[in-house]
Design an enzyme around this catalytic site. Structure first.
Site, mmCIF file in Angstrom:
data_model
loop_
_atom_site.group_PDB
_atom_site.id
_atom_site.type_symbol
_atom_site.label_atom_id
_atom_site.label_comp_id
_atom_site.label_asym_id
_atom_site.label_seq_id
_atom_site.Cartn_x
_atom_site.Cartn_y
_atom_site.Cartn_z
ATOM 1 N N GLU A 186 -6.393 -2.734 5.130
ATOM 2 C CA GLU A 186 -5.383 -3.532 6.594
ATOM 3 C C GLU A 186 -6.118 -3.556 7.712
ATOM 4 O OE1 GLU A 186 -4.801 -0.089 4.528
ATOM 5 O OE2 GLU A 186 -3.449 0.401 4.958
ATOM 6 N N HIS A 196 0.309 11.565 7.177
ATOM 7 C CA HIS A 196 1.203 10.224 7.255
ATOM 8 C C HIS A 196 2.840 10.433 8.111
ATOM 9 C CE1 HIS A 196 -0.501 10.408 3.426
ATOM 10 N NE2 HIS A 196 0.854 9.293 3.352
#
Lengths: 376, 489
Positions: A99, A168
C-alpha cells in the site's frame, strides 16, 4: 417550539434537490428509495461505480486506476470489471502488495499531472499508506504554495462488512475528515456513487472516497440524467432523502438505508423524520444540517464508526455553534460500540447501530421515551 | 505381504513425490522408462539417493515397484508434452526445472549463499585524492565552462552552508542543515542531469537547486520565511520547492519521495519524454519500508528513475553498522532486479560520469538504476544535533580536510589551467558578500500576509475557510493590540 432567533443562514439552501427534479418522486416513496415508476431503471452500486470509472477514463486519458487485483481479477469486489480489457495494462495497474508503495507512486504520478484512482482493498489497509495520504497528498498543495497539486482519488470499501473482524471493519470517515487538504465523500445510492465518483475524479484536490462493501450489490433506481456521462454531483452538498418535521436524522453510507427504515417505523408512531444523506463528510454541509434542525428542532446523528471524535460529534458541535437556540432536546448520537469489532455474529450485530437503535434515539429526542438516567 | 505392499507403495509414493520435487524424476508418467534409465546411467540422481535417503530406498529402484505404481501413475498426453518441454538435460546431466518465475537449475550440493561477498563491491573513482585522473577509459570530458561552474557552485554551496548555519546559531533562522562533505554529490549529479529531469530530493541536496538556478536570495527567503519566498513561507527552513526548476518539495517524513519518484517516472514514461527522474535518499532512509516498495515497484513498472543513495556513514547518531548489515546499498539493487553502481561520492568526476551513464540507461532502456555514492557527513545532522557527542572529533577533521571533495576538484581544475588562486579568493569574497546581503534583505523583508494562511488548502478556497478568514479579520479589527504589528494583514 419555533426558533425565534433570527440568525443568518448560510447560502446554499437546505432542501435543494441537487440532482434535478426527476427524483422528486423517489424522496416520497415508502421504502428506502425504491420507486414504482414504470420508467425507472435500476442499477447496483457496483455497476454505478464501474460505469463512472469507465466514463471518466474514457473522457480523460490521464485518469488511471491502480491497486491490488484491479486488473486481471477484475477488482477484488469486481468494481473495475472489464476495465483492463478496455484500457490496457498501462491504465489499469495491478500492483504488488505494498500500500505504501502504490499510494506513494500514485501521489508521485499526481504530482506530475496524471489523475490516479488508487484502490484500497479496504480502507483498513490505507493505514499502511497513511503518511502518503496525509503528509504528501493532503498537504502538498499548501506546503508548495500551489506549485504542486495532487488530483488523486483514494477509493475502496470502508466500515463494517459482515463477519470480518476488527482489522477489516473500521470506519475511517472521521480520521480522514479531520485533515485539511482532503475531501471526504461517502456515497449511499447508485446515483451518489456515480455522481460523486465522477466529481471526485474531476476534482483537482485529493479525495478520499469511502464506499461500503455491503452496498455494492444493492440496487437503486437511477434517472436518465444520472446515467448521462456528464452527470456530476457537487461536492459538499448533502441530500435530503426524506422530508419531515419532527426530528432530523443525519447519516452517511449504509446507515442512510437504516435511517430510512427507522423513519418508516417512526412514521407509524406519528413521528415525522427528516433523513439527511450527508454524501460529503469534508466539507460537511453544515448549512443543510442546520436548516433542517431549525425546522425540526431535534437531531439524531447516525454513524457506524466509533463514537469518540466521530462524525456525529462534529455535527453536534456544528449545530450547537450555529443553531443552539433552536434545539428542543439534546442531540442524540448513534454510533458503533466503542470496541474493536468482534467477529461472532451476535456480537457484531450489537457492535453496529441497528434500525431499532435509531428509532429509540429519535424517540428519546422527541421525549417519547423515558431517559435511562431517570429510570431510577 | 499385503501390508508390506501397501507400506512400500506409500513409501515410494512419498519418495517419488520428493524426488519429483527435487527434479530427479521428471514426472509420474515417465517413471516407467526413466527410472530404468536412471538406474543404468550415471546421472545426478545416484549421489542424491545415497546422501539423502541412504541405501534402503535404493532397494525400491528395481522393477517390482512399477507394477504397483502403474495403476496410480497413468500419464496423460499433456503431461508428457509438458515434461519434454520443461525437463531438459544438458551435458552435465543437470536438469533445469520450471517454476513460477522461470527456469532454474538445481544442484545436489546444499550450500547457502554467503551473507557477504568475499570482497566489498568496489567503488568507481576517476580522480585520486590529489585531483589527478586515475587511468580510466570511460571518463566523460567536460568543457571548461561546465567544470568551472561545477567548482564555483561547490564553493558557493559550501559557503552558503557555513553562513546559514551560523545564522541559525545566532537565532536569526529557526533551523538549518548542511551538505558539508557532500558537495560533489550535490553539484556533480546536478551537472550530469538535464534541466528537464525531475528531481525528488530528500533534504541534503540544495546543491541541485543551486545548479539549476535557484538564487542565494531565493534560499535566504525560504529560510527566513518571508513573503518573497516562492513557497509562501509555508514550510520550515531548507524545505525548498521549485516547480520551475523541476525540483519537488523537500518533505520531512523519510523516504516518501522514493515511491513518489517512481510515480513521477511512470508519468514520464506515459509521456514518452527524453527525461528521467532522479531521487535522492541516504543510508538511513534506505531502512524505510518505502525504499523497498519503491525499488521493487520501479523494476516491475520499468520506470526511468535513477535512485541516488548518499551513503554518508551516519543517520543522525546511527552509524551504518547499526543501520544495516548488507554491504552498503549497492548490493540491494540486484535483489530488486535493478542495475547498480557504487561510486566515490567525494570524486566529482566519478559522480558526474556515473549519473550521466545512469541517466542514459534509464531513459534509453526505460529501467531504474541505483547509484550508491559513498561519502562522509562532515557536518552535524542539522542545527539540532551535536555530532561530537557520538563520534570522535579527529574523524570529522580528517574527512573535512584530507578527504574534502571541493579541494580535490579544485586541484584538478587548477591543473587544467582553468582556475587560479586569485580566481578562488575573488570568488569566495564575492559569494560571501552575496550571501550576507541576501540574508540581510531576507531578514528585512515582510512576512507573508494573512490571506496566505487560508489559500492553497484546496484548489479553490472553500466557504468555511472564507468564513474563518473573515472572522479572523474582524477580530483583528476589534482587538488590534493583540495582533503583531510587523505582520501584514
Amino acid at each position: 417550539m419555533l426558533g425565534i432567533i433570527n440568525r443568518k443562514i448560510c447560502s446554499g439552501g437546505s432542501s435543494v434537490l441537487t440532482s434535478g427534479q426527476s427524483l422528486q418522486w423517489a424522496r416520497s416513496s415508502a421504502s428506502a428509495l425504491r420507486s414504482y415508476s414504470s420508467a425507472a431503471k435500476e442499477m447496483t452500486v457496483r455497476d454505478a461505480l464501474n460505469s463512472a470509472l469507465d466514463e471518466e477514463m474514457s473522457a480523460d486519458p490521464k485518469v488511471f486506476l491502480m491497486g491490488e487485483e484491479v486488473g486481471e481479477y477484475q477488482g477484488a469486489y469486481k468494481i473495475s470489471k472489464g476495465l483492463l480489457d478496455k484500457y490496457g495494462p498501462e491504465r489499469v495497474l495491478d500492483t504488488p502488495i505494498t500500500e505504501a508503495g502504490f499510494t506513494g507512486i500514485g501521489v508521485g504520478a499526481a504530482y506530475h499531472g496524471l489523475r490516479p484512482v488508487i484502490e484500497f482493498m479496504t480502507f483498513n489497509f490505507s493505514m499502511q499508506a497513511i503518511d502518503h495520504i496525509i503528509n504528501s497528498a493532503a498537504k502538498s498543495n499548501y506546503m508548495s504554495a500551489g506549485q504542486i497539486s495532487v488530483p488523486i482519488v483514494f477509493r475502496g470499501p470502508n466500515g463494517a462488512a459482515a463477519g470480518v473482524g476488527a482489522q477489516h471493519s473500521q470506519c475511517y470517515a472521521s480520521w480522514f475528515a479531520s485533515c485539511p487538504g482532503l475531501k471526504v465523500l461517502t456515497p449511499y445510492s447508485s446515483e451518489d456513487a456515480r455522481g460523486l465518483l465522477k466529481a471526485a475524479i474531476r476534482d483537482p484536490d485529493p479525495v478520499v472516497f469511502l464506499e461500503n462493501e455491503l452496498l455494492y450489490g444493492e440496487s437503486f433506481p437511477i434517472s436518465a440524467e444520472a446515467l448521462d456521462s456528464s452527470f456530476c454531483l457537487p461536492i459538499g452538498k448533502a441530500k435530503i432523502e426524506r422530508e419531515g418535521k419532527d426530528v432530523t436524522i443525519t447519516a452517511f453510507s449504509k446507515m442512510v438505508g437504516y435511517a430510512l427504515k427507522a423513519a418508516e417505523i417512526l412514521a407509524k408512531e406519528g413521528i415525522s423524520s427528516e433523513v439527511i444523506n450527508l454524501r460529503s463528510i469534508r466539507p460537511l454541509d453544515r448549512s443543510t444540517i442546520n436548516a433542517s434542525v431549525r425546522k425540526t428542532n431535534r437531531l439524531v446523528t447516525v454513524e457506524e464508526g466509533f463514537p469518540q471524535h466521530g462524525v456525529g460529534a462534529e455535527i453536534c458541535t456544528s449545530v450547537v455553534e450555529d443553531s443552539f437556540g433552536y434545539l428542543d432536546a439534546p442531540v442524540e448520537r448513534v454510533a458503533g460500540a466503542d470496541v474493536p469489532m468482534p467477529y461472532a455474529a451476535n456480537l457484531e450485530r450489537m457492535a453496529v447501530p441497528q434500525v431499532e437503535d435509531i428509532v429509540r434515539a429519535a424517540k428519546r429526542a422527541c421525549y417519547r421515551s423515558v431517559p435511562l438516567a431517570a429510570a431510577a | 505381504m499385503a501390508v508390506w505392499l501397501v507400506r512400500s507403495r506409500t513409501f515410494v509414493h512419498i519418495l517419488s513425490k520428493k524426488m519429483r520435487f527435487l527434479g530427479v524424476v521428471p514426472s509420474r508418467s515417465s517413471w516407467d522408462s526413466s527410472f530404468m534409465q536412471y538406474s543404468s546411467s550415471s546421472s545426478a540422481i545416484l549421489p542424491l539417493v545415497d546422501n539423502k535417503y541412504g541405501s534402503r530406498p535404493y532397494a525400491f529402484f528395481d522393477n517390482s515397484p512399477t507394477r504397483f505404481l502403474v495403476p496410480r501413475f497413468k500419464s496423460t498426453e499433456p503431461e508428457r508434452d509438458l515434461d519434454s518441454q520443461y525437463i531438459k538435460e544438458d551435458e552435465d546431466h543437470d536438469q533445469a526445472l520450471d517454476f513460477p518465475g522461470g527456469k532454474v537449475a538445481f544442484t545436489s550440493e546444499m550450500s547457502f549463499i554467503s551473507e557477504s561477498g568475499d570482497k566489498r563491491v568496489p567503488c568507481y573513482r576517476v580522480l585520486d585524492d590529489n585531483g589527478e585522473p586515475i587511468l580510466s577509459s570511460n571518463f566523460v570530458q567536460v568543457s571548461k565552462e561546465v567544470a568551472v561552474k561545477m567548482y564555483s557552485d561547490m564553493v558557493t554551496l559550501q559557503m552558503m552552508d557555513t553562513i546559514f548555519y551560523e545564522a541559525q546559531r545566532q537565532g536569526r533562522i529557526s533551523f538549518y542543515l548542511t551538505t558539508s562533505g557532500e558537495e560533489a554529490i550535490n553539484i556533480a549529479s546536478a551537472a550530469a542531469l538535464s534541466a528537464d529531469d525531475l528531481v525528488l530530493p530528500q533534504y541534503r541536496e540544495p546543491g541541485v537547486l543551486l545548479w539549476r538556478g535557484f538564487t542565494l536570495q531565493d534560499f535566504a527567503n525560504q529560510c527566513f520565511g518571508n513573503k518573497a519566498d516562492s513557497g509562501k513561507a509555508r514550510q520550515m527552513p531548507i524545505h525548498y520547492v521549485s516547480k520551475n526548476h523541476n525540483y519537488f518539495a523537500v518533505s520531512s517524513p523519510m523516504a516518501t519521495q522514493l515511491p513518489q519518484a517512481v510515480g513521477v517516472a511512470y508519468s514520464l514514461k506515459m509521456d514518452g519524454k527524453n527525461a528521467c527522474v532522479a531521487t535522492y535518499s541516504g543510508d538511513g532512509g534506505s531502512s524505510e519500508g518505502d525504499f523497498h516498495a519503491a525499488l521493487n515497484f520501479s523494476a516491475v513498472l520499468e520506470a526511468p528513475v535513477v535512485f541516488i543513495v548518499r551513503n554518508n556513514g551516519w543517520a543522525i547518531s546511527t552509524p551504518t553498522e547499526e543501520q544495516f548489515r548488507s554491504d552498503g546499498l549497492v548490493v540491494r539493487g540486484r535483489a530488486y532486479g535493478i542495475r547498480s553502481i557504487r561510486v566515490d561520492g567525494n570524486d566529482a568526476f566519478a559522480v558526474y560520469n556515473a549519473i550521466h551513464a545512469a541517466r542514459e540507461m534509464a531513459i534509453r532502456e526505460q529501467r531504474p538504476i541505483l547509484v550508491e555514492a559513498l561519502t562522509y557527513r562532515v557536518g552535524h545532522h542539522s542545527t539540532s544535533d551535536d555530532s561530537t557527542k557520538y563520534r570522535p572529533l579527529n574523524e570529522i577533521e580528517y574527512w573535512k580536510l584530507a578527504r574534502n571533495p571541493v579541494n580535490r576538484f579544485r586541484k584538478w581544475v587548477e591543473k587544467k589551467g582553468w582556475w587560479s588562486d586569485r580566481d578562488d579568493s575573488e570568488l569566495r569574497d564575492s559569494i560571501r558578500k552575496q550571501i550576507l546581503q541576501a540574508i540581510q534583505i531576507a531578514e528585512k523583508t515582510e512576512k507573508p500576509p494573512l490571506a496566505d494562511m487560508f489559500s492553497d488548502v484546496y484548489d479553490k478556497q472553500p466557504s468555511n475557510l472564507q468564513e474563518q478568514e473573515n472572522l479572523l479579520r474582524e477580530t483583528i479589527k476589534r482587538h488590534p493590540q493583540d495582533y503583531p504589528s510587523d505582520v501584514p494583514v
